[in-house]
Design a protein around this motif. Structure first.
Motif, PDB file in Angstrom:
ATOM      1  N   LEU A   8       0.856  -1.178   0.000  1.00  0.00           N
ATOM      2  CA  LEU A   8       0.000   0.000   0.000  1.00  0.00           C
ATOM      3  C   LEU A   8       0.897   1.235   0.000  1.00  0.00           C
ATOM      4  CD1 LEU A   8      -2.834   1.288   0.251  1.00  0.00           C
ATOM      5  CD2 LEU A   8      -2.619   1.033   2.738  1.00  0.00           C
ATOM      6  N   LEU A   9       0.770   2.074  -1.037  1.00  0.00           N
ATOM      7  CA  LEU A   9       1.561   3.288  -1.169  1.00  0.00           C
ATOM      8  C   LEU A   9       0.650   4.493  -0.927  1.00  0.00           C
ATOM      9  CD1 LEU A   9       3.478   2.387  -4.469  1.00  0.00           C
ATOM     10  CD2 LEU A   9       4.234   1.991  -2.109  1.00  0.00           C
ATOM     11  N   LEU A  10       1.078   5.392  -0.039  1.00  0.00           N
ATOM     12  CA  LEU A  10       0.251   6.541   0.343  1.00  0.00           C
ATOM     13  C   LEU A  10       1.081   7.816   0.204  1.00  0.00           C
ATOM     14  CD1 LEU A  10      -0.326   4.323   3.205  1.00  0.00           C
ATOM     15  CD2 LEU A  10      -2.446   5.369   2.423  1.00  0.00           C
ATOM     16  N   ASP A  11       0.664   8.690  -0.703  1.00  0.00           N
ATOM     17  CA  ASP A  11       1.418   9.908  -0.970  1.00  0.00           C
ATOM     18  C   ASP A  11       0.758  11.099  -0.283  1.00  0.00           C
ATOM     19  OD1 ASP A  11       3.122  11.809  -1.910  1.00  0.00           O
ATOM     20  OD2 ASP A  11       2.658  11.530  -4.029  1.00  0.00           O
ATOM     21  N   GLU A  12       1.233  11.427   0.912  1.00  0.00           N
ATOM     22  CA  GLU A  12       0.683  12.530   1.718  1.00  0.00           C
ATOM     23  C   GLU A  12      -0.848  12.510   1.735  1.00  0.00           C
ATOM     24  OE1 GLU A  12       2.831  16.328   1.895  1.00  0.00           O
ATOM     25  OE2 GLU A  12       3.798  15.683   0.045  1.00  0.00           O
ATOM     26  N   PRO A  13      -1.452  11.408   2.139  1.00  0.00           N
ATOM     27  CA  PRO A  13      -2.915  11.269   2.035  1.00  0.00           C
ATOM     28  C   PRO A  13      -3.692  12.187   2.974  1.00  0.00           C
ATOM     29  CG  PRO A  13      -1.998   9.463   3.302  1.00  0.00           C
ATOM     30  CD  PRO A  13      -0.828  10.221   2.747  1.00  0.00           C
ATOM     31  N   LEU A  14      -3.040  12.773   3.977  1.00  0.00           N
ATOM     32  CA  LEU A  14      -3.758  13.553   4.984  1.00  0.00           C
ATOM     33  C   LEU A  14      -3.398  15.038   4.965  1.00  0.00           C
ATOM     34  CD1 LEU A  14      -3.371  11.037   7.955  1.00  0.00           C
ATOM     35  CD2 LEU A  14      -5.139  11.101   6.193  1.00  0.00           C
ATOM     36  N   SER A  15      -2.770  15.486   3.899  1.00  0.00           N
ATOM     37  CA  SER A  15      -2.224  16.847   3.885  1.00  0.00           C
ATOM     38  C   SER A  15      -3.278  17.937   3.758  1.00  0.00           C
ATOM     39  CB  SER A  15      -1.210  16.995   2.744  1.00  0.00           C
ATOM     40  OG  SER A  15      -1.833  16.771   1.495  1.00  0.00           O
ATOM     41  N   SER A  16      -4.466  17.593   3.267  1.00  0.00           N
ATOM     42  CA  SER A  16      -5.445  18.636   2.946  1.00  0.00           C
ATOM     43  C   SER A  16      -6.612  18.707   3.923  1.00  0.00           C
ATOM     44  CB  SER A  16      -5.995  18.400   1.526  1.00  0.00           C
ATOM     45  OG  SER A  16      -6.646  17.131   1.452  1.00  0.00           O
ATOM     46  N   ILE A  17      -6.482  18.097   5.107  1.00  0.00           N
ATOM     47  CA  ILE A  17      -7.596  18.090   6.063  1.00  0.00           C
ATOM     48  C   ILE A  17      -7.154  18.659   7.404  1.00  0.00           C
ATOM     49  CG2 ILE A  17      -8.877  16.196   4.982  1.00  0.00           C
ATOM     50  CD1 ILE A  17      -7.547  14.283   6.877  1.00  0.00           C
ATOM     51  N   ASP A  18      -8.140  19.044   8.219  1.00  0.00           N
ATOM     52  CA  ASP A  18      -7.815  19.666   9.497  1.00  0.00           C
ATOM     53  C   ASP A  18      -7.251  18.638  10.485  1.00  0.00           C
ATOM     54  OD1 ASP A  18      -9.965  18.419  11.084  1.00  0.00           O
ATOM     55  OD2 ASP A  18     -11.328  19.728   9.987  1.00  0.00           O
ATOM     56  N   GLN A  19      -6.673  19.136  11.588  1.00  0.00           N
ATOM     57  CA  GLN A  19      -5.933  18.279  12.500  1.00  0.00           C
ATOM     58  C   GLN A  19      -6.807  17.217  13.152  1.00  0.00           C
ATOM     59  OE1 GLN A  19      -2.674  18.226  12.691  1.00  0.00           O
ATOM     60  NE2 GLN A  19      -2.702  16.551  14.175  1.00  0.00           N
ATOM     61  N   GLU A  20      -8.045  17.580  13.541  1.00  0.00           N
ATOM     62  CA  GLU A  20      -8.922  16.605  14.197  1.00  0.00           C
ATOM     63  C   GLU A  20      -9.244  15.441  13.268  1.00  0.00           C
ATOM     64  OE1 GLU A  20     -13.254  16.388  16.494  1.00  0.00           O
ATOM     65  OE2 GLU A  20     -12.511  18.298  15.723  1.00  0.00           O
ATOM     66  N   MET A  21      -9.593  15.757  12.027  1.00  0.00           N
ATOM     67  CA  MET A  21      -9.891  14.701  11.052  1.00  0.00           C
ATOM     68  C   MET A  21      -8.620  13.935  10.687  1.00  0.00           C
ATOM     69  SD  MET A  21     -12.003  12.992   9.296  1.00  0.00           S
ATOM     70  CE  MET A  21     -13.498  13.959   9.549  1.00  0.00           C
ATOM     71  N   ARG A  22      -7.511  14.633  10.667  1.00  0.00           N
ATOM     72  CA  ARG A  22      -6.233  13.994  10.345  1.00  0.00           C
ATOM     73  C   ARG A  22      -5.908  12.892  11.339  1.00  0.00           C
ATOM     74  NH1 ARG A  22      -1.408  17.080   7.676  1.00  0.00           N
ATOM     75  NH2 ARG A  22       0.215  15.493   7.651  1.00  0.00           N
ATOM     76  N   GLU A  23      -6.092  13.187  12.622  1.00  0.00           N
ATOM     77  CA  GLU A  23      -5.797  12.199  13.653  1.00  0.00           C
ATOM     78  C   GLU A  23      -6.746  11.004  13.567  1.00  0.00           C
ATOM     79  OE1 GLU A  23      -5.693  14.193  17.397  1.00  0.00           O
ATOM     80  OE2 GLU A  23      -3.923  15.390  16.872  1.00  0.00           O
ATOM     81  N   ALA A  24      -8.023  11.278  13.249  1.00  0.00           N
ATOM     82  CA  ALA A  24      -8.986  10.185  13.091  1.00  0.00           C
ATOM     83  C   ALA A  24      -8.600   9.280  11.926  1.00  0.00           C
ATOM     84  CB  ALA A  24     -10.386  10.750  12.888  1.00  0.00           C
ATOM     85  N   LEU A  25      -8.147   9.896  10.825  1.00  0.00           N
ATOM     86  CA  LEU A  25      -7.804   9.114   9.643  1.00  0.00           C
ATOM     87  C   LEU A  25      -6.457   8.401   9.782  1.00  0.00           C
ATOM     88  CD1 LEU A  25      -9.197  11.384   6.815  1.00  0.00           C
ATOM     89  CD2 LEU A  25      -9.951   9.090   7.392  1.00  0.00           C
ATOM     90  N   GLN A  26      -5.589   8.898  10.646  1.00  0.00           N
ATOM     91  CA  GLN A  26      -4.371   8.137  10.948  1.00  0.00           C
ATOM     92  C   GLN A  26      -4.759   6.754  11.479  1.00  0.00           C
ATOM     93  OE1 GLN A  26      -2.202  10.550  13.716  1.00  0.00           O
ATOM     94  NE2 GLN A  26      -1.583  12.057  12.194  1.00  0.00           N
ATOM     95  N   SER A  27      -5.749   6.747  12.361  1.00  0.00           N
ATOM     96  CA  SER A  27      -6.229   5.484  12.917  1.00  0.00           C
ATOM     97  C   SER A  27      -6.848   4.607  11.837  1.00  0.00           C
ATOM     98  CB  SER A  27      -7.245   5.769  14.030  1.00  0.00           C
ATOM     99  OG  SER A  27      -7.670   4.573  14.634  1.00  0.00           O
ATOM    100  N   GLU A  28      -7.581   5.243  10.896  1.00  0.00           N
ATOM    101  CA  GLU A  28      -8.206   4.488   9.805  1.00  0.00           C
ATOM    102  C   GLU A  28      -7.139   3.851   8.912  1.00  0.00           C
ATOM    103  OE1 GLU A  28     -11.334   3.968   9.497  1.00  0.00           O
ATOM    104  OE2 GLU A  28     -12.371   5.539  10.616  1.00  0.00           O
ATOM    105  N   ILE A  29      -6.074   4.593   8.643  1.00  0.00           N
ATOM    106  CA  ILE A  29      -5.009   4.061   7.790  1.00  0.00           C
ATOM    107  C   ILE A  29      -4.316   2.873   8.456  1.00  0.00           C
ATOM    108  CG2 ILE A  29      -2.717   4.577   6.840  1.00  0.00           C
ATOM    109  CD1 ILE A  29      -3.803   7.372   6.166  1.00  0.00           C
ATOM    110  N   LEU A  30      -4.080   2.976   9.758  1.00  0.00           N
ATOM    111  CA  LEU A  30      -3.477   1.852  10.476  1.00  0.00           C
ATOM    112  C   LEU A  30      -4.413   0.646  10.505  1.00  0.00           C
ATOM    113  CD1 LEU A  30      -1.712   3.723  13.398  1.00  0.00           C
ATOM    114  CD2 LEU A  30      -0.626   2.573  11.464  1.00  0.00           C
TER     115      LEU A  30
END
Length: 226
Positions: free
Chosen positions: A157-179
């Motif tokens: 799975l290759l991910l190129d800065e997948p969270l760069s365009s969202i706010d910090q709260e959503m970013r942290e939630a999606l970090q968990s989703e990616i893991l």
């Protein structure tokens, strides 16, 4: 046993500072979550594109397990569709005329509605299956792109800065989703990020690239967010 990735490639790059050479030699253990960090133009995305088959190295070798994906001497260069990879782009690249379910299913080699439903359930999107991307929030679009990346059950799975365009709260939630996606897929994941704290939270190894070269590696404490 998860298959390791052996990379030994060179590729001339054109950056804002002129010509540079990507020169990477590294073996990545199967099942690892790797974060690539470094300044813009250092070669992080170039390396992802080379692994995916979207960009051809000037010379070198890429082997995954016992299979050669690229060998300049032997003139082997598997096409992207011949490599067991999924690539989540920074701009997500969702199809605006397709529904959420259709976007996810597009990546499958053989249409499998059961698998699509599983992914919709994992990422909490069952109620959005018939919606089109234009009706979704930024975080929902990220989840669709991630689910689509998983639909083909890739080895890598290759991910190129997948969270760069969202706010910090959503970013942290999606970090968990990616893991969650990494563990569900039982894959090897390689993610580009400029955010060093994010890399430390997510990866079991951080690789710093500067001017096309690996200048530092750092094993983390393997902490995973839930």
């Amino acid at each position: 046993m998860k298959e390791s990735i052996y990379i030994d490639v060179r590729k001339e790059m054109t950056t804002t500072e002129g010509k540079n050479m990507l020169n990477i030699r590294r073996e990545i253990s199967g099942g690892d979550f790797i974060c690539l960090v470094g300044h813009s133009g250092s070669g992080k995305t170039t390396l992802l594109r080379i692994l995916s088959g979207l960009l051809t190295p000037d010379e070198g070798v890429i082997r995954v397990g016992g299979k050669t994906w690229f060998d300049s001497t032997a003139r082997i260069n598997l096409k992207p569709q011949q490599r067991s990879i999924a690539y989540m782009f920074q701009d997500l690249a969702l199809f605006p005329n397709m529904t959420v379910a259709q976007n996810i299913g597009y990546a499958q080699r053989a249409h499998n509605p059961t698998h699509i439903n599983e992914l919709l359930d994992i990422f909490g999107m069952k109620g959005l299956a018939t919606q089109k991307p234009g009706k979704l929030s930024g975080g929902q679009k990220q989840r669709v792109a991630l689910a689509r990346a998983l639909a083909s059950s890739p080895q890598i799975l290759l991910l190129d800065e997948p969270l760069s365009s969202i706010d910090q709260e959503m970013r942290e939630a999606l970090q968990s989703e990616i893991l969650k996606a990494h563990e569900y897929l039982n894959s090897t994941s390689i993610m580009v990020t400029h955010d060093l704290p994010e890399a430390r939270r997510m990866a079991n190894e951080i690789i710093k690239i500067k001017n096309g070269l690996i200048v530092e590696t750092d094993e983390t404490d393997h902490t995973r967010i839930r």
